[in-house]
Design an enzyme around this catalytic site. Structure first.
Site, mmCIF file in Angstrom:
data_model
loop_
_atom_site.group_PDB
_atom_site.id
_atom_site.type_symbol
_atom_site.label_atom_id
_atom_site.label_comp_id
_atom_site.label_asym_id
_atom_site.label_seq_id
_atom_site.Cartn_x
_atom_site.Cartn_y
_atom_site.Cartn_z
ATOM 1 N N ASP A 17 -46.921 -22.020 11.198
ATOM 2 C CA ASP A 17 -47.720 -23.227 11.348
ATOM 3 C C ASP A 17 -49.350 -23.040 11.567
ATOM 4 O O ASP A 17 -50.136 -24.082 11.393
ATOM 5 C CB ASP A 17 -47.214 -24.116 12.314
ATOM 6 C CG ASP A 17 -45.949 -24.589 11.947
ATOM 7 O OD1 ASP A 17 -45.398 -24.536 10.969
ATOM 8 O OD2 ASP A 17 -45.061 -24.828 12.928
ATOM 9 N N LYS A 54 -37.967 -29.393 -3.103
ATOM 10 C CA LYS A 54 -36.971 -29.936 -2.236
ATOM 11 C C LYS A 54 -35.870 -30.575 -2.821
ATOM 12 O O LYS A 54 -35.796 -30.763 -4.216
ATOM 13 C CB LYS A 54 -37.790 -31.217 -1.383
ATOM 14 C CG LYS A 54 -38.455 -30.659 -0.162
ATOM 15 C CD LYS A 54 -37.651 -29.943 0.650
ATOM 16 C CE LYS A 54 -38.584 -29.264 1.887
ATOM 17 N NZ LYS A 54 -37.827 -28.447 2.685
ATOM 18 N N HIS A 69 -42.439 -33.174 2.837
ATOM 19 C CA HIS A 69 -41.567 -32.463 3.364
ATOM 20 C C HIS A 69 -40.046 -33.341 3.337
ATOM 21 O O HIS A 69 -39.028 -32.770 2.649
ATOM 22 C CB HIS A 69 -41.771 -31.750 4.535
ATOM 23 C CG HIS A 69 -40.423 -31.147 4.969
ATOM 24 N ND1 HIS A 69 -39.452 -31.640 5.914
ATOM 25 C CD2 HIS A 69 -40.097 -29.895 4.928
ATOM 26 C CE1 HIS A 69 -38.571 -30.825 6.135
ATOM 27 N NE2 HIS A 69 -39.045 -29.861 5.828
ATOM 28 N N GLU A 71 -48.180 -22.792 2.052
ATOM 29 C CA GLU A 71 -46.794 -23.265 1.735
ATOM 30 C C GLU A 71 -46.859 -24.917 1.676
ATOM 31 O O GLU A 71 -47.471 -25.470 2.702
ATOM 32 C CB GLU A 71 -45.859 -22.844 2.715
ATOM 33 C CG GLU A 71 -44.293 -23.055 2.175
ATOM 34 C CD GLU A 71 -43.296 -24.224 2.950
ATOM 35 O OE1 GLU A 71 -42.477 -24.608 2.555
ATOM 36 O OE2 GLU A 71 -44.314 -25.256 3.583
ATOM 37 N N GLU A 93 -42.575 -25.186 -2.559
ATOM 38 C CA GLU A 93 -41.157 -25.471 -2.234
ATOM 39 C C GLU A 93 -40.428 -26.605 -2.745
ATOM 40 O O GLU A 93 -40.797 -27.593 -2.475
ATOM 41 C CB GLU A 93 -40.738 -25.334 -0.689
ATOM 42 C CG GLU A 93 -39.324 -25.477 -0.479
ATOM 43 C CD GLU A 93 -39.092 -25.453 0.973
ATOM 44 O OE1 GLU A 93 -39.894 -25.398 2.075
ATOM 45 O OE2 GLU A 93 -37.642 -26.063 1.478
ATOM 46 N N HIS A 107 -48.093 -23.029 6.931
ATOM 47 C CA HIS A 107 -46.637 -23.743 6.702
ATOM 48 C C HIS A 107 -47.150 -25.187 6.513
ATOM 49 O O HIS A 107 -47.552 -25.686 7.671
ATOM 50 C CB HIS A 107 -45.793 -23.449 7.836
ATOM 51 C CG HIS A 107 -44.476 -23.979 7.753
ATOM 52 N ND1 HIS A 107 -43.966 -24.790 8.513
ATOM 53 C CD2 HIS A 107 -43.447 -24.149 6.514
ATOM 54 C CE1 HIS A 107 -42.757 -25.384 8.211
ATOM 55 N NE2 HIS A 107 -42.340 -24.921 7.213
ATOM 56 N N ARG A 108 -46.951 -25.716 5.546
ATOM 57 C CA ARG A 108 -47.302 -27.249 5.277
ATOM 58 C C ARG A 108 -48.663 -27.311 5.460
ATOM 59 O O ARG A 108 -49.263 -28.329 5.983
ATOM 60 C CB ARG A 108 -46.523 -28.017 6.173
ATOM 61 C CG ARG A 108 -44.860 -27.887 6.115
ATOM 62 C CD ARG A 108 -44.265 -28.849 6.808
ATOM 63 N NE ARG A 108 -42.833 -28.490 7.141
ATOM 64 C CZ ARG A 108 -42.052 -29.245 7.890
ATOM 65 N NH1 ARG A 108 -42.320 -30.141 8.706
ATOM 66 N NH2 ARG A 108 -40.864 -28.541 8.069
ATOM 67 N N ASP A 146 -44.268 -28.632 0.234
ATOM 68 C CA ASP A 146 -42.941 -29.173 -0.182
ATOM 69 C C ASP A 146 -43.068 -30.103 -1.438
ATOM 70 O O ASP A 146 -44.159 -30.999 -1.109
ATOM 71 C CB ASP A 146 -42.194 -29.654 0.969
ATOM 72 C CG ASP A 146 -42.312 -28.635 2.175
ATOM 73 O OD1 ASP A 146 -41.400 -27.753 2.013
ATOM 74 O OD2 ASP A 146 -43.007 -29.088 3.162
HETATM 75 O O1 G3P Z 1 -40.688 -22.353 3.062
HETATM 76 C C1 G3P Z 1 -40.271 -22.131 4.383
HETATM 77 C C2 G3P Z 1 -40.016 -23.397 5.012
HETATM 78 O O2 G3P Z 1 -40.728 -24.502 4.607
HETATM 79 C C3 G3P Z 1 -38.445 -23.862 4.595
HETATM 80 O O3 G3P Z 1 -38.206 -24.798 5.766
HETATM 81 O O4 G3P Z 1 -37.812 -27.352 6.049
HETATM 82 O O5 G3P Z 1 -40.041 -26.275 6.678
HETATM 83 O O6 G3P Z 1 -39.484 -26.758 4.320
HETATM 84 P P1 G3P Z 1 -38.902 -26.287 5.699
HETATM 85 MG MG MG Z 2 -41.067 -25.781 3.303
#
Ligand code: G3P
Ligand code: MG
Length: 259
Positions: free
Chosen positions: A241, A119, A58, A43, A117, A16-17, A45
């Site tokens: 994470d 935004k 993000h 993942e 992702e 995640h990120r 953003d």
């Molecule tokens: O894609 C899953 C997660 O990243 C969604 O929430 O706020 O972390 O971008 P956020």
């Molecule tokens: Mg995200």
């Protein structure tokens, strides 16, 4: 076929990120570390700068994750690149910059699968989706990228640009009711996946989605016992994470697959 949509023996590990437990989120350092730590995918953003570049960020502003200030959409790429995106996390990461999506594709696109992702909840697009689609095509990553968004209209716009782009709809328990449980999914032609928050799934729901031909990727899972619960529910991908924690919790010796 898109590699996110293929059935697998265990869930895809999606950092995640990037490896954000160990490195500043959404930087090349975090993405490269995710690869070294054995993640299958990352993942990230994306948003659009004032001068139309697709950058990895993000928040709507650069304030939390850099030493700069301002809204991404109000800043030029040059202004954003002046900011340090690593030192806020640890001095060892001083010098990291906010990456362009294109740089991430070039750096790790052949090593890792990528969940991009989109935004922004705007009803009207600002051209971000078409630019992301063009970058995926330019780097020949159509089978290695899945797109996601909490905004069903963003995914609708992507499918209108190219129906072959794999798309997953994000949703979460704390959203307004029409976004909370993917009520607007029918707006997206040929939707490929659901990306629920982990508390929104159990085995029955996952089975139901699979029966509809949908892939299920959950977020954000940061505890080993929850990783195992998600694996037992049969999800296809787990976003968390810490790729090290995810990998270790999914080892056969951890008891996930001996039911
Ligand atoms: O894609 C899953 C997660 O990243 C969604 O929430 O706020 O972390 O971008 P956020
Ligand atoms: Mg995200």
């Amino acid at each position: 076929m898109n590699l996110f949509l293929q059935p697998r023996a265990r869930p895809v590990v999606i950092a995640h990120r990037g490896s954000s437990a160990h490195a500043p989120e959404n930087t090349l350092a975090a993405f490269q570390l995710a690869a070294e730590q054995g993640a299958d995918a990352i993942e990230l953003d994306v948003d659009l700068t004032r001068d139309g570049h697709v950058v990895v960020m993000h928040d709507a502003t650069i304030d939390r994750t850099t030493d700069g200030h301002g809204r991404v959409g109000d800043l030029t790429l040059e202004e954003i690149r002046r900011a340090d995106a690593g030192a806020w996390r640890d001095a060892a990461f001083r010098g990291e910059r906010v990456p362009l999506l294109e740089e991430v594709f070039a750096a790790v696109g052949q090593r890792l699968l990528i969940n991009v992702e989109i935004k922004g909840m705007a009803l009207r697009g600002n051209g971000l989706e078409a630019k992301v689609a063009a970058l995926i095509e330019k780097h020949k990553l159509i089978d290695r990228v899945i797109l996601s968004s909490f905004n069903p209209l963003a995914l609708r716009r992507l499918k209108h640009v190219n129906a072959r782009l794999a798309c997953g709809l994000l949703y979460a328990p704390d959203l307004p009711i029409f976004l909370r449980d993917a009520w607007l999914a029918p707006l997206i032609p040929q939707l490929n996946a659901r990306h629920p928050q982990h508390a929104q799934v159990n085995k029955a729901r996952v089975d139901q989605f699979h029966a509809q031909g949908l892939t299920v990727n959950v977020w954000t899972v940061n505890q080993a016992d929850l990783v195992r619960v998600m694996a037992q529910a049969g999800v296809d991908g787990i976003i968390g994470d810490d790729p090290v924690l995810l990998r270790e919790a999914l080892e056969p010796s951890a008891g996930v697959f001996d039911l």
